[in-house]
Design an enzyme around this catalytic site. Sequence first.
Site, PDB file in Angstrom:
ATOM      1  N   ASP A  81       3.274 -35.570 -20.447  1.00  0.00           N
ATOM      2  CA  ASP A  81       3.602 -35.981 -19.165  1.00  0.00           C
ATOM      3  C   ASP A  81       4.345 -37.318 -19.222  1.00  0.00           C
ATOM      4  OD1 ASP A  81       3.644 -35.318 -16.146  1.00  0.00           O
ATOM      5  OD2 ASP A  81       1.824 -36.830 -16.067  1.00  0.00           O
TER       6      ASP A  81
ATOM      7  N   ASP B 235       5.309 -28.713 -18.360  1.00  0.00           N
ATOM      8  CA  ASP B 235       6.287 -29.566 -18.045  1.00  0.00           C
ATOM      9  C   ASP B 235       6.812 -29.907 -19.479  1.00  0.00           C
ATOM     10  OD1 ASP B 235       6.568 -29.587 -15.412  1.00  0.00           O
ATOM     11  OD2 ASP B 235       5.428 -31.474 -15.186  1.00  0.00           O
TER      12      ASP B 235
ATOM     13  N   ASP C  29      -4.817 -34.499  -8.849  1.00  0.00           N
ATOM     14  CA  ASP C  29      -3.529 -34.556  -9.764  1.00  0.00           C
ATOM     15  C   ASP C  29      -3.591 -36.073 -10.375  1.00  0.00           C
ATOM     16  OD1 ASP C  29      -2.065 -32.211  -9.158  1.00  0.00           O
ATOM     17  OD2 ASP C  29      -1.804 -33.138  -7.166  1.00  0.00           O
TER      18      ASP C  29
END
Length: 343
Positions: free
Chosen positions: A124, A162, A315
């Site tokens: 991330d 991601d 989140d």
Amino acid sequence: MRTYSALSALVSGALVAATLVGCGTATDTPPATGLPAPTSTSSASESGYFVDWKSPAQSQVQQWEAEGRSDDAEQIRKIASQPFPMWPTGDVAAVEGETRDYVGRAKDANQRPLLVAYNVPHRDCGSFSGGGAPNGDYYRNWIAGLVRGLDGTPSTVVLEPDAVPHEISGCVDGALRDERYALLGQAIDALKAGGAAVYIDAGNPGFISDVDALSGALDRSGVKRADGFSLNVANFYPTAASVEFGTRISQKLGGSHFVVDTSRNGRGPATQQEIGDAPAFCNPPGRGLGANPTTNTGNPLVDALLWVKRPGESDGACRPGEPAAGQWYPDYALGLAQRQQTG
């Protein structure tokens, strides 16, 4: 996990009705301290994936029923009654045992385990779900432990949300990017050898929209040795928009299949870039659950609609009072359930 731009227009008509019944999660979060332990066993899911009674959502149902909040408990039951994955710990010493326990419970229920491997180095890019393995060797050993925990059980693994889009975004570049290509390909091979169907993540329509660049990065990361790719993990884009985007990627990859995360896309993404001085991709208000998990998608390229993000888990601590990434967030979960849209 994040989205970097708003989709300029919704794409229509890509997915017909599905049969009914993201990423901030870094671990398989246990029921919060103080909640009563669930007493029921797993229920069945139309999708065939494991509905785990050992979840914060199941515990929340029990707590609110005990407190007389029966209407709210019934809303949370919309989450508790559906399958969502285990996100194994990033601890190389613990991942095998944790995975083996989860897979064993799924096997006892005669349901298919669903997991998310989310521990790649530089995960991330240091954002709300930052962290991951400290280096490539640690990651390889971690994947090996996860595979041992699967114990050859037929399962499905969504691989590194991601991670591939970040190869293109510039936050993982040079030698780190080249190492990531290798690590993801090696993870695909190891998980496939361990009996898993593997979908490597491709982001969402609002992150990397260059289909040529994205399909090239997926190819270099081993997607053609996987079962396909995943889209919209922990994000909010409508299913039709995700399917249209995925279809264009698939065409570049010779017909690769894909899965779509519908856990929180019932109301689409927030239109603002920021909400309350925090990015709109993080715990945005007003969102809703999407279509329930199913393998009956009506589209030969779409293998499943899944709840990859565990709905109701934060989140990240984006605003005052919001829990850390992966922690159960009961008020947010209640809002998602109250606003579910399944079409």
